[in-house]
Design a protein around this motif. Structure first.
Motif, PDB file in Angstrom:
ATOM      1  N   TYR A  97     -15.182   3.241  13.272  1.00 59.54           N
ATOM      2  CA  TYR A  97     -14.687   2.485  12.038  1.00 59.54           C
ATOM      3  C   TYR A  97     -14.107   3.366  10.731  1.00 59.54           C
ATOM      4  O   TYR A  97     -13.382   2.738   9.995  1.00 59.54           O
ATOM      5  CB  TYR A  97     -15.914   1.669  11.275  1.00 59.54           C
ATOM      6  CG  TYR A  97     -16.549   0.554  12.446  1.00 59.54           C
ATOM      7  CD1 TYR A  97     -15.882  -0.426  12.998  1.00 59.54           C
ATOM      8  CD2 TYR A  97     -17.705   1.022  12.958  1.00 59.54           C
ATOM      9  CE1 TYR A  97     -16.278  -1.253  13.934  1.00 59.54           C
ATOM     10  CE2 TYR A  97     -18.216  -0.005  13.997  1.00 59.54           C
ATOM     11  CZ  TYR A  97     -17.414  -0.895  14.445  1.00 59.54           C
ATOM     12  OH  TYR A  97     -17.926  -1.782  15.366  1.00 59.54           O
ATOM     13  N   GLU A 100     -10.083   3.425   9.712  1.00 56.45           N
ATOM     14  CA  GLU A 100      -9.674   1.991   9.383  1.00 56.45           C
ATOM     15  C   GLU A 100     -10.270   1.886   7.616  1.00 56.45           C
ATOM     16  O   GLU A 100      -9.628   1.384   6.830  1.00 56.45           O
ATOM     17  CB  GLU A 100     -10.311   0.782  10.249  1.00 56.45           C
ATOM     18  CG  GLU A 100      -9.689  -0.348   9.463  1.00 56.45           C
ATOM     19  CD  GLU A 100     -10.447  -1.837  10.393  1.00 56.45           C
ATOM     20  OE1 GLU A 100     -10.019  -2.730   9.938  1.00 56.45           O
ATOM     21  OE2 GLU A 100     -10.525  -1.495  11.818  1.00 56.45           O
ATOM     22  N   LEU A 101     -11.538   2.003   7.659  1.00 61.65           N
ATOM     23  CA  LEU A 101     -12.232   2.056   6.425  1.00 61.65           C
ATOM     24  C   LEU A 101     -11.555   3.097   5.295  1.00 61.65           C
ATOM     25  O   LEU A 101     -11.281   2.550   4.368  1.00 61.65           O
ATOM     26  CB  LEU A 101     -13.883   2.382   6.340  1.00 61.65           C
ATOM     27  CG  LEU A 101     -14.348   1.127   7.361  1.00 61.65           C
ATOM     28  CD1 LEU A 101     -16.053   1.633   7.551  1.00 61.65           C
ATOM     29  CD2 LEU A 101     -14.251  -0.116   6.579  1.00 61.65           C
ATOM     30  N   ALA A 103      -8.751   4.318   5.330  1.00 64.90           N
ATOM     31  CA  ALA A 103      -7.281   3.554   4.687  1.00 64.90           C
ATOM     32  C   ALA A 103      -7.592   2.507   3.953  1.00 64.90           C
ATOM     33  O   ALA A 103      -6.703   2.502   2.941  1.00 64.90           O
ATOM     34  CB  ALA A 103      -6.581   3.064   6.285  1.00 64.90           C
ATOM     35  N   GLU A 104      -8.268   1.787   4.215  1.00 62.96           N
ATOM     36  CA  GLU A 104      -8.553   0.367   3.243  1.00 62.96           C
ATOM     37  C   GLU A 104      -8.870   1.141   1.906  1.00 62.96           C
ATOM     38  O   GLU A 104      -8.547   0.665   0.890  1.00 62.96           O
ATOM     39  CB  GLU A 104      -9.611  -0.296   3.811  1.00 62.96           C
ATOM     40  CG  GLU A 104      -9.015  -1.236   4.877  1.00 62.96           C
ATOM     41  CD  GLU A 104     -10.040  -2.288   5.584  1.00 62.96           C
ATOM     42  OE1 GLU A 104     -10.952  -2.428   4.959  1.00 62.96           O
ATOM     43  OE2 GLU A 104      -9.593  -2.767   6.626  1.00 62.96           O
ATOM     44  N   VAL A 105      -9.829   2.118   1.777  1.00 65.78           N
ATOM     45  CA  VAL A 105     -10.297   2.712   0.398  1.00 65.78           C
ATOM     46  C   VAL A 105      -9.217   3.409  -0.255  1.00 65.78           C
ATOM     47  O   VAL A 105      -8.991   3.090  -1.511  1.00 65.78           O
ATOM     48  CB  VAL A 105     -11.603   3.649   0.700  1.00 65.78           C
ATOM     49  CG1 VAL A 105     -11.704   4.376  -0.440  1.00 65.78           C
ATOM     50  CG2 VAL A 105     -12.604   3.014   1.247  1.00 65.78           C
ATOM     51  N   THR A 107      -5.933   2.637  -0.057  1.00 67.24           N
ATOM     52  CA  THR A 107      -5.032   1.649  -0.529  1.00 67.24           C
ATOM     53  C   THR A 107      -5.439   0.692  -1.577  1.00 67.24           C
ATOM     54  O   THR A 107      -4.928   0.117  -1.927  1.00 67.24           O
ATOM     55  CB  THR A 107      -4.288   0.758   0.897  1.00 67.24           C
ATOM     56  OG1 THR A 107      -5.499   0.024   1.192  1.00 67.24           O
ATOM     57  CG2 THR A 107      -3.528   1.728   1.758  1.00 67.24           C
ATOM     58  N   ALA A 109      -7.870  -1.720  -0.785  1.00 65.92           N
ATOM     59  CA  ALA A 109      -7.839  -2.794  -0.141  1.00 65.92           C
ATOM     60  C   ALA A 109      -9.816  -3.042  -0.399  1.00 65.92           C
ATOM     61  O   ALA A 109     -10.251  -3.946  -0.198  1.00 65.92           O
ATOM     62  CB  ALA A 109      -7.479  -3.047   0.868  1.00 65.92           C
ATOM     63  N   LEU A 110     -10.242  -1.869  -0.268  1.00 66.65           N
ATOM     64  CA  LEU A 110     -11.767  -1.888   0.055  1.00 66.65           C
ATOM     65  C   LEU A 110     -12.370  -0.913  -1.204  1.00 66.65           C
ATOM     66  O   LEU A 110     -11.856   0.077  -1.459  1.00 66.65           O
ATOM     67  CB  LEU A 110     -12.178  -1.238   1.236  1.00 66.65           C
ATOM     68  CG  LEU A 110     -13.631  -1.215   1.169  1.00 66.65           C
ATOM     69  CD1 LEU A 110     -14.372  -2.752   1.465  1.00 66.65           C
ATOM     70  CD2 LEU A 110     -13.916  -0.599   2.786  1.00 66.65           C
ATOM     71  N   ASP A 111     -13.381  -1.433  -2.025  1.00 65.47           N
ATOM     72  CA  ASP A 111     -13.809  -0.537  -3.367  1.00 65.47           C
ATOM     73  C   ASP A 111     -15.336  -0.306  -2.641  1.00 65.47           C
ATOM     74  O   ASP A 111     -16.181  -1.101  -2.706  1.00 65.47           O
ATOM     75  CB  ASP A 111     -13.886  -1.547  -4.540  1.00 65.47           C
ATOM     76  CG  ASP A 111     -14.688  -0.817  -5.578  1.00 65.47           C
ATOM     77  OD1 ASP A 111     -14.904   0.257  -5.531  1.00 65.47           O
ATOM     78  OD2 ASP A 111     -14.942  -1.567  -6.592  1.00 65.47           O
TER      79      ASP A 111
END
Length: 145
Positions: A97, A100-101, A103-105, A107, A109-111
């Motif tokens: 994971y 993916e995580l 990358a989201e942080v 961008t 998208a994930l805080d």
């Protein structure tokens, strides 16, 4: 059982929060779930948390555990057997994971800040572990500078 962590759970959308150190935790969970939860996740790794998971699962339910059971002295198979409940688990596959995580942080998208609440460099690692142990931080993250 730490107020700050229960607040984080509520912020993430928990509708019902039960203090695991209350005198009637198991009974509260069984009542809230109408006879026990069909699925229980044990992620603490202690004898008390495993016993609570077994007590909170409904007959025919399943318990999953992740991480390392560092303080589990034994499993009482009779409690699982009488409920016809299953217990399975192992090390969480975090490496799957992470890309993916991250990358989201990156961008936005994930805080992660509600959970990763202590930043330190590598020299601060001992203090960061002490802060997590003393519940002054939920999780520390390390930045090489």
């Amino acid at each position: 059982h730490h107020a700050s962590r229960l607040d984080v759970a509520r912020a993430f959308g928990a509708t019902d929060v039960v203090d695991s150190h209350s005198a009637n935790t198991e009974e509260e969970l069984v009542e809230l779930t109408g006879g026990g939860a069909p699925y229980v996740l044990e992620a603490v790794g202690s004898q008390a948390s495993l016993e609570l998971a077994i007590g909170a699962v409904r007959p025919g339910g399943s318990i999953g555990y992740v991480g390392a059971p560092m303080a589990v002295d034994g499993i009482h198979p009779g409690a699982l057997f009488m409920k016809n409940a299953s217990l399975a688990g192992g090390v969480a596959p975090a490496r799957i994971y992470i890309p993916e995580l991250l990358a989201e942080v990156a961008t936005g998208a994930l805080d992660p800040s509600p959970v990763l609440d202590l930043r330190t460099d590598l020299d601060g690692v001992p203090d960061a572990y002490a802060a997590m142990h003393e519940r002054r931080a939920i999780k520390a993250y390390f930045v090489a500078e």
